[in-house]
Write a protein that holds these residues in place. Structure first.
Motif, PDB file in Angstrom:
ATOM      1  N   SER A  98     -40.765   7.091 -11.670  1.00  0.00           N
ATOM      2  CA  SER A  98     -41.007   8.467 -11.224  1.00  0.00           C
ATOM      3  C   SER A  98     -40.562   9.451 -12.298  1.00  0.00           C
ATOM      4  CB  SER A  98     -40.248   8.753  -9.934  1.00  0.00           C
ATOM      5  OG  SER A  98     -40.655   7.883  -8.918  1.00  0.00           O
ATOM      6  N   ALA A  99     -39.313   9.246 -12.788  1.00  0.00           N
ATOM      7  CA  ALA A  99     -38.788  10.163 -13.798  1.00  0.00           C
ATOM      8  C   ALA A  99     -39.600  10.074 -15.085  1.00  0.00           C
ATOM      9  CB  ALA A  99     -37.324   9.834 -14.078  1.00  0.00           C
ATOM     10  N   PHE A 100     -40.015   8.843 -15.450  1.00  0.00           N
ATOM     11  CA  PHE A 100     -40.790   8.650 -16.678  1.00  0.00           C
ATOM     12  C   PHE A 100     -42.116   9.393 -16.620  1.00  0.00           C
ATOM     13  CE2 PHE A 100     -44.323   6.257 -18.545  1.00  0.00           C
ATOM     14  CZ  PHE A 100     -43.996   6.329 -19.884  1.00  0.00           C
ATOM     15  N   PHE A 101     -42.862   9.190 -15.511  1.00  0.00           N
ATOM     16  CA  PHE A 101     -44.174   9.827 -15.419  1.00  0.00           C
ATOM     17  C   PHE A 101     -44.034  11.345 -15.352  1.00  0.00           C
ATOM     18  CE2 PHE A 101     -45.884   5.635 -14.345  1.00  0.00           C
ATOM     19  CZ  PHE A 101     -47.089   5.669 -15.009  1.00  0.00           C
ATOM     20  N   THR A 102     -42.987  11.833 -14.701  1.00  0.00           N
ATOM     21  CA  THR A 102     -42.812  13.289 -14.613  1.00  0.00           C
ATOM     22  C   THR A 102     -42.543  13.881 -15.990  1.00  0.00           C
ATOM     23  OG1 THR A 102     -41.796  12.900 -12.470  1.00  0.00           O
ATOM     24  CG2 THR A 102     -41.612  15.107 -13.375  1.00  0.00           C
ATOM     25  N   LEU A 103     -41.605  13.276 -16.723  1.00  0.00           N
ATOM     26  CA  LEU A 103     -41.237  13.811 -18.034  1.00  0.00           C
ATOM     27  C   LEU A 103     -42.394  13.706 -19.027  1.00  0.00           C
ATOM     28  CD1 LEU A 103     -39.298  14.837 -20.174  1.00  0.00           C
ATOM     29  CD2 LEU A 103     -38.355  12.552 -20.374  1.00  0.00           C
ATOM     30  N   VAL A 104     -42.926  12.488 -19.199  1.00  0.00           N
ATOM     31  CA  VAL A 104     -43.969  12.290 -20.205  1.00  0.00           C
ATOM     32  C   VAL A 104     -45.261  12.973 -19.765  1.00  0.00           C
ATOM     33  CG1 VAL A 104     -45.224  10.553 -21.530  1.00  0.00           C
ATOM     34  CG2 VAL A 104     -42.867  10.149 -20.894  1.00  0.00           C
ATOM     35  N   GLY A 105     -45.526  12.970 -18.447  1.00  0.00           N
ATOM     36  CA  GLY A 105     -46.726  13.635 -17.947  1.00  0.00           C
ATOM     37  C   GLY A 105     -46.677  15.140 -18.153  1.00  0.00           C
ATOM     38  N   THR A 106     -45.502  15.738 -17.956  1.00  0.00           N
ATOM     39  CA  THR A 106     -45.374  17.189 -18.178  1.00  0.00           C
ATOM     40  C   THR A 106     -45.624  17.525 -19.638  1.00  0.00           C
ATOM     41  OG1 THR A 106     -43.746  17.284 -16.403  1.00  0.00           O
ATOM     42  CG2 THR A 106     -43.849  19.165 -17.885  1.00  0.00           C
ATOM     43  N   HIS A 107     -45.091  16.687 -20.531  1.00  0.00           N
ATOM     44  CA  HIS A 107     -45.348  16.922 -21.956  1.00  0.00           C
ATOM     45  C   HIS A 107     -46.843  16.784 -22.248  1.00  0.00           C
ATOM     46  CE1 HIS A 107     -45.784  15.718 -26.193  1.00  0.00           C
ATOM     47  NE2 HIS A 107     -44.845  16.612 -26.391  1.00  0.00           N
TER      48      HIS A 107
END
Lengths: 209, 133
Positions: A141-150
Protein backbone atom coordinates in the motif's frame (compact mmCIF):
# COMPACT_ATOMS: atom_id res chain seq x y z
CA UNK A 1 38.03 60.49 5.16
CA UNK A 2 35.79 60.86 2.15
CA UNK A 3 32.83 59.75 4.22
CA UNK A 4 32.91 63.07 6.05
CA UNK A 5 32.95 65.11 2.87
CA UNK A 6 29.72 67.10 2.70
CA UNK A 7 27.34 66.61 -0.20
CA UNK A 8 27.85 68.81 -3.25
CA UNK A 9 25.98 72.09 -2.99
CA UNK A 10 23.72 71.59 -6.01
CA UNK A 11 21.20 69.36 -4.22
CA UNK A 12 20.09 68.18 -0.80
CA UNK A 13 21.42 64.90 0.50
CA UNK A 14 19.04 62.12 -0.46
CA UNK A 15 18.72 59.11 1.77
CA UNK A 16 16.11 57.34 -0.31
CA UNK A 17 16.39 55.43 -3.56
CA UNK A 18 15.26 57.77 -6.27
CA UNK A 19 14.52 55.07 -8.82
CA UNK A 20 12.59 51.92 -8.14
CA UNK A 21 14.71 48.89 -8.74
CA UNK A 22 13.88 47.45 -12.13
CA UNK A 23 11.37 44.72 -11.41
CA UNK A 24 12.23 41.29 -12.76
CA UNK A 25 9.37 40.00 -14.85
CA UNK A 26 8.09 36.72 -13.53
CA UNK A 27 10.14 37.07 -10.38
CA UNK A 28 7.16 36.78 -8.06
CA UNK A 29 5.90 33.86 -10.10
CA UNK A 30 9.18 31.99 -9.66
CA UNK A 31 9.15 32.48 -5.88
CA UNK A 32 5.49 31.46 -5.70
CA UNK A 33 6.13 28.37 -7.77
CA UNK A 34 9.10 27.50 -5.58
CA UNK A 35 6.87 27.69 -2.51
CA UNK A 36 4.37 25.39 -4.26
CA UNK A 37 7.22 22.93 -4.87
CA UNK A 38 8.18 23.10 -1.20
CA UNK A 39 4.59 22.25 -0.23
CA UNK A 40 4.73 19.37 -2.70
CA UNK A 41 7.93 18.32 -0.96
CA UNK A 42 5.94 18.04 2.29
CA UNK A 43 3.44 15.69 0.59
CA UNK A 44 6.30 13.44 -0.41
CA UNK A 45 7.85 13.72 3.07
CA UNK A 46 4.63 12.36 4.57
CA UNK A 47 4.51 9.54 2.02
CA UNK A 48 8.18 8.70 2.69
CA UNK A 49 7.49 8.68 6.43
CA UNK A 50 4.51 6.36 5.84
CA UNK A 51 6.65 4.05 3.77
CA UNK A 52 9.39 4.19 6.39
CA UNK A 53 6.95 3.04 9.07
CA UNK A 54 5.03 0.44 7.04
CA UNK A 55 7.71 -0.64 4.56
CA UNK A 56 8.67 -3.82 6.43
CA UNK A 57 5.13 -5.03 7.18
CA UNK A 58 4.74 -7.72 4.53
CA UNK A 59 1.74 -9.54 6.06
CA UNK A 60 3.42 -12.81 5.03
CA UNK A 61 3.37 -11.51 1.48
CA UNK A 62 6.19 -10.77 -0.94
CA UNK A 63 9.10 -8.58 0.19
CA UNK A 64 10.97 -5.98 -1.92
CA UNK A 65 13.71 -8.51 -2.67
CA UNK A 66 11.09 -10.84 -4.17
CA UNK A 67 9.44 -8.16 -6.28
CA UNK A 68 11.84 -5.46 -7.43
CA UNK A 69 13.89 -5.78 -10.60
CA UNK A 70 16.83 -3.45 -10.00
CA UNK A 71 17.89 -3.55 -13.66
CA UNK A 72 14.53 -2.08 -14.63
CA UNK A 73 14.82 0.54 -11.87
CA UNK A 74 18.31 1.49 -13.10
CA UNK A 75 16.96 2.02 -16.64
CA UNK A 76 14.05 4.01 -15.23
CA UNK A 77 16.42 6.18 -13.19
CA UNK A 78 18.59 6.88 -16.21
CA UNK A 79 15.49 7.86 -18.24
CA UNK A 80 14.62 10.52 -15.65
CA UNK A 81 18.24 11.67 -15.41
CA UNK A 82 18.52 12.01 -19.20
CA UNK A 83 15.25 13.93 -19.27
CA UNK A 84 16.70 16.33 -16.68
CA UNK A 85 19.76 17.15 -18.76
CA UNK A 86 17.76 17.48 -22.00
CA UNK A 87 15.39 19.88 -20.25
CA UNK A 88 18.49 21.84 -19.23
CA UNK A 89 19.53 21.97 -22.90
CA UNK A 90 16.03 23.21 -23.77
CA UNK A 91 16.43 26.03 -21.24
CA UNK A 92 19.83 26.96 -22.69
CA UNK A 93 18.31 27.04 -26.20
CA UNK A 94 15.46 29.17 -24.84
CA UNK A 95 17.92 31.69 -23.38
CA UNK A 96 19.60 31.97 -26.79
CA UNK A 97 16.22 32.54 -28.40
CA UNK A 98 16.38 29.43 -30.58
CA UNK A 99 12.78 28.31 -30.92
CA UNK A 100 13.47 25.23 -33.05
CA UNK A 101 16.19 23.90 -30.76
CA UNK A 102 14.02 24.57 -27.69
CA UNK A 103 11.15 22.60 -29.19
CA UNK A 104 13.45 19.74 -30.19
CA UNK A 105 14.97 19.41 -26.72
CA UNK A 106 11.52 19.68 -25.11
CA UNK A 107 10.32 16.91 -27.40
CA UNK A 108 13.26 14.67 -26.42
CA UNK A 109 12.57 15.44 -22.75
CA UNK A 110 8.95 14.42 -23.25
CA UNK A 111 10.02 11.15 -24.87
CA UNK A 112 12.27 10.32 -21.90
CA UNK A 113 9.43 11.20 -19.54
CA UNK A 114 7.04 8.98 -21.49
CA UNK A 115 9.61 6.15 -21.43
CA UNK A 116 9.87 6.53 -17.64
CA UNK A 117 6.09 6.36 -17.30
CA UNK A 118 5.88 3.37 -19.64
CA UNK A 119 8.47 1.42 -17.65
CA UNK A 120 6.78 2.31 -14.37
CA UNK A 121 3.37 1.22 -15.66
CA UNK A 122 4.96 -2.01 -16.91
CA UNK A 123 6.42 -2.58 -13.43
CA UNK A 124 3.08 -1.88 -11.74
CA UNK A 125 1.29 -4.17 -14.18
CA UNK A 126 3.82 -6.91 -13.49
CA UNK A 127 3.44 -6.50 -9.71
CA UNK A 128 -0.35 -6.63 -9.89
CA UNK A 129 -0.14 -9.61 -12.26
CA UNK A 130 1.86 -11.63 -9.69
CA UNK A 131 -0.61 -10.74 -6.95
CA UNK A 132 1.37 -7.92 -5.32
CA UNK A 133 -1.53 -5.51 -5.36
CA UNK A 134 -1.86 -2.46 -3.07
CA UNK A 135 -4.34 -4.49 -0.99
CA UNK A 136 -1.86 -7.30 -0.34
CA UNK A 137 0.14 -5.74 2.53
CA UNK A 138 0.92 -2.46 4.26
CA UNK A 139 4.29 -2.44 2.50
CA UNK A 140 2.63 -2.62 -0.92
CA UNK A 141 0.00 0.00 0.00
CA UNK A 142 2.72 2.44 1.03
CA UNK A 143 4.84 1.53 -2.01
CA UNK A 144 2.08 2.10 -4.56
CA UNK A 145 1.03 5.35 -2.88
CA UNK A 146 4.54 6.81 -2.82
CA UNK A 147 5.75 5.66 -6.24
CA UNK A 148 2.32 6.20 -7.80
CA UNK A 149 2.15 9.79 -6.55
CA UNK A 150 5.56 10.46 -8.07
CA UNK A 151 4.46 8.85 -11.34
CA UNK A 152 1.30 10.97 -11.34
CA UNK A 153 3.47 14.07 -11.00
CA UNK A 154 5.61 12.96 -13.95
CA UNK A 155 2.43 12.33 -15.97
CA UNK A 156 1.13 15.84 -15.32
CA UNK A 157 4.62 17.19 -16.04
CA UNK A 158 4.41 15.50 -19.46
CA UNK A 159 0.94 16.99 -20.08
CA UNK A 160 2.31 20.42 -19.13
CA UNK A 161 5.33 19.86 -21.38
CA UNK A 162 3.18 19.07 -24.43
CA UNK A 163 0.98 22.10 -23.67
CA UNK A 164 4.02 24.37 -23.53
CA UNK A 165 5.43 22.90 -26.74
CA UNK A 166 2.19 23.85 -28.50
CA UNK A 167 2.31 27.31 -26.89
CA UNK A 168 5.91 27.87 -27.99
CA UNK A 169 5.19 26.57 -31.49
CA UNK A 170 2.22 28.91 -31.83
CA UNK A 171 3.40 32.08 -30.07
CA UNK A 172 7.19 31.69 -30.02
CA UNK A 173 9.53 32.37 -27.11
CA UNK A 174 7.60 35.33 -25.71
CA UNK A 175 8.12 36.48 -22.11
CA UNK A 176 5.08 34.54 -20.88
CA UNK A 177 6.28 31.31 -22.44
CA UNK A 178 9.77 31.82 -21.02
CA UNK A 179 8.27 32.21 -17.57
CA UNK A 180 6.17 29.07 -18.03
CA UNK A 181 9.17 27.10 -19.27
CA UNK A 182 11.17 28.20 -16.22
CA UNK A 183 8.38 27.01 -13.91
CA UNK A 184 8.23 23.64 -15.64
CA UNK A 185 12.03 23.47 -15.41
CA UNK A 186 11.83 23.74 -11.63
CA UNK A 187 9.00 21.18 -11.54
CA UNK A 188 10.83 18.70 -13.75
CA UNK A 189 14.15 18.88 -11.88
CA UNK A 190 12.26 18.71 -8.58
CA UNK A 191 10.67 15.41 -9.65
CA UNK A 192 14.13 14.06 -10.38
CA UNK A 193 15.20 15.06 -6.86
CA UNK A 194 12.22 13.16 -5.40
CA UNK A 195 13.12 10.14 -7.52
CA UNK A 196 16.61 10.10 -5.94
CA UNK A 197 14.89 9.49 -2.61
CA UNK A 198 12.62 6.85 -4.14
CA UNK A 199 15.27 4.73 -5.82
CA UNK A 200 17.67 5.04 -2.87
CA UNK A 201 15.26 4.41 -0.02
CA UNK A 202 12.50 2.29 -1.54
CA UNK A 203 14.31 0.19 -4.14
CA UNK A 204 17.99 -0.06 -3.17
CA UNK A 205 17.65 -0.18 0.62
CA UNK A 206 14.45 -2.22 0.24
CA UNK A 207 16.16 -5.19 -1.41
CA UNK A 208 19.03 -5.33 1.10
CA UNK A 209 18.98 -8.54 3.16
CA UNK B 1 25.11 34.01 -20.44
CA UNK B 2 28.53 35.53 -20.52
CA UNK B 3 29.86 32.06 -21.18
CA UNK B 4 28.24 32.16 -24.63
CA UNK B 5 29.76 35.10 -26.49
CA UNK B 6 28.32 33.88 -29.81
CA UNK B 7 24.83 34.38 -28.47
CA UNK B 8 25.45 37.68 -26.74
CA UNK B 9 24.65 39.87 -29.73
CA UNK B 10 21.49 37.97 -30.59
CA UNK B 11 20.40 38.04 -27.00
CA UNK B 12 21.02 41.75 -26.58
CA UNK B 13 18.10 42.74 -28.76
CA UNK B 14 16.05 39.58 -28.43
CA UNK B 15 15.40 39.69 -24.71
CA UNK B 16 16.88 42.42 -22.63
CA UNK B 17 14.26 42.05 -19.95
CA UNK B 18 15.99 39.17 -18.20
CA UNK B 19 19.52 40.49 -18.38
CA UNK B 20 19.71 40.84 -14.63
CA UNK B 21 19.38 37.32 -13.41
CA UNK B 22 19.93 35.08 -16.40
CA UNK B 23 23.14 33.42 -15.24
CA UNK B 24 21.62 32.40 -11.92
CA UNK B 25 18.24 31.43 -13.31
CA UNK B 26 19.24 29.34 -16.31
CA UNK B 27 22.72 28.06 -15.59
CA UNK B 28 25.29 27.29 -18.25
CA UNK B 29 26.10 24.35 -20.49
CA UNK B 30 29.16 23.62 -18.37
CA UNK B 31 27.08 23.66 -15.19
CA UNK B 32 24.49 21.26 -16.61
CA UNK B 33 27.18 18.87 -17.89
CA UNK B 34 29.05 18.88 -14.56
CA UNK B 35 25.78 18.26 -12.71
CA UNK B 36 24.86 15.46 -15.09
CA UNK B 37 28.26 13.80 -14.79
CA UNK B 38 28.19 13.95 -11.00
CA UNK B 39 24.62 12.61 -10.97
CA UNK B 40 25.54 9.63 -13.16
CA UNK B 41 28.43 8.73 -10.85
CA UNK B 42 26.38 9.27 -7.69
CA UNK B 43 23.58 7.09 -9.11
CA UNK B 44 25.82 4.35 -10.48
CA UNK B 45 27.76 3.78 -7.24
CA UNK B 46 24.69 2.93 -5.06
CA UNK B 47 23.28 0.61 -7.74
CA UNK B 48 26.69 -1.07 -8.01
CA UNK B 49 26.89 -1.41 -4.21
CA UNK B 50 23.56 -3.26 -4.11
CA UNK B 51 23.53 -5.20 -7.38
CA UNK B 52 27.17 -6.27 -7.04
CA UNK B 53 26.71 -7.14 -3.34
CA UNK B 54 29.95 -5.35 -2.60
CA UNK B 55 29.69 -4.96 1.17
CA UNK B 56 28.94 -7.66 3.72
CA UNK B 57 27.00 -5.39 6.06
CA UNK B 58 23.52 -4.28 5.05
CA UNK B 59 23.66 -1.40 7.53
CA UNK B 60 26.87 -0.02 6.06
CA UNK B 61 25.46 -0.32 2.53
CA UNK B 62 22.23 1.43 3.56
CA UNK B 63 24.14 4.28 5.21
CA UNK B 64 26.35 4.67 2.14
CA UNK B 65 23.29 4.73 -0.14
CA UNK B 66 21.64 7.43 1.96
CA UNK B 67 24.90 9.40 1.96
CA UNK B 68 25.14 9.26 -1.83
CA UNK B 69 21.45 10.23 -2.11
CA UNK B 70 21.97 13.33 0.05
CA UNK B 71 25.03 14.37 -1.97
CA UNK B 72 23.14 13.83 -5.23
CA UNK B 73 20.19 15.89 -4.01
CA UNK B 74 22.58 18.74 -3.19
CA UNK B 75 24.16 18.38 -6.67
CA UNK B 76 20.70 18.57 -8.31
CA UNK B 77 19.71 21.55 -6.19
CA UNK B 78 22.87 23.41 -7.15
CA UNK B 79 23.39 22.52 -10.82
CA UNK B 80 19.81 21.90 -12.04
CA UNK B 81 17.57 23.94 -9.75
CA UNK B 82 20.21 26.71 -9.44
CA UNK B 83 19.67 27.18 -5.75
CA UNK B 84 21.85 29.75 -4.06
CA UNK B 85 21.50 32.15 -1.18
CA UNK B 86 21.05 35.10 -3.55
CA UNK B 87 18.11 33.94 -5.70
CA UNK B 88 14.92 35.91 -4.94
CA UNK B 89 16.88 37.82 -2.28
CA UNK B 90 17.29 34.71 -0.19
CA UNK B 91 13.59 33.81 0.02
CA UNK B 92 14.08 30.64 -2.04
CA UNK B 93 16.74 29.44 0.38
CA UNK B 94 14.65 30.42 3.39
CA UNK B 95 11.64 28.46 2.08
CA UNK B 96 13.92 25.50 1.37
CA UNK B 97 15.48 25.52 4.84
CA UNK B 98 12.04 25.77 6.46
CA UNK B 99 10.81 22.86 4.34
CA UNK B 100 13.86 20.76 5.19
CA UNK B 101 13.25 21.35 8.91
CA UNK B 102 9.60 20.28 8.60
CA UNK B 103 10.57 17.28 6.42
CA UNK B 104 13.17 16.25 9.00
CA UNK B 105 10.70 16.50 11.86
CA UNK B 106 8.04 14.57 9.88
CA UNK B 107 10.25 11.67 8.81
CA UNK B 108 12.56 11.37 11.82
CA UNK B 109 9.68 11.95 14.24
CA UNK B 110 7.43 9.36 12.58
CA UNK B 111 10.16 6.72 12.57
CA UNK B 112 11.25 7.54 16.12
CA UNK B 113 7.74 7.24 17.52
CA UNK B 114 6.58 4.26 15.50
CA UNK B 115 9.69 2.14 16.11
CA UNK B 116 9.64 2.77 19.87
CA UNK B 117 6.05 1.80 20.54
CA UNK B 118 7.21 -1.06 22.78
CA UNK B 119 8.57 1.47 25.26
CA UNK B 120 5.12 2.99 25.54
CA UNK B 121 3.44 -0.29 26.46
CA UNK B 122 2.70 -1.49 29.97
CA UNK B 123 5.24 -4.01 31.34
CA UNK B 124 2.77 -6.89 31.37
CA UNK B 125 1.91 -6.30 27.70
CA UNK B 126 5.59 -6.11 26.80
CA UNK B 127 6.12 -9.47 28.46
CA UNK B 128 3.23 -10.96 26.48
CA UNK B 129 4.57 -9.52 23.24
CA UNK B 130 7.97 -11.13 23.79
CA UNK B 131 6.47 -14.53 24.33
CA UNK B 132 4.71 -14.35 20.97
CA UNK B 133 6.74 -16.35 18.48
Amino acid sequence: MSMHTPQPAEGPASFYVLEEEHAHPGSGTMLGFWIYLMSDCLIFAVLFATYGVLGRNYAAGPSPADLFDLGLVAINTSMLLFSSITYGFAMLAMVKGRKGATLTWLGITGLFGAAFLGLELYEFHHLIHVGATPQRSAFLSAFFTLVGTHGLHVFFGCVWLVTLMLQVAKHGLIAENRRRLMCLSLFWHFLDVIWIGVFSYVYLIGVLP
Amino acid sequence: MSAHPEAAGQHAHAAHHDDHHDEGAHGSLKGYLIGFGLSVVLTAIPFWLVMGEVLESSVATALLIMGFAVVQIVVHMFFFLHMNSQSEEGWNMLALIFTLVVVGITIAGSLWVMYHLNANMMPQMLHDMRSVP
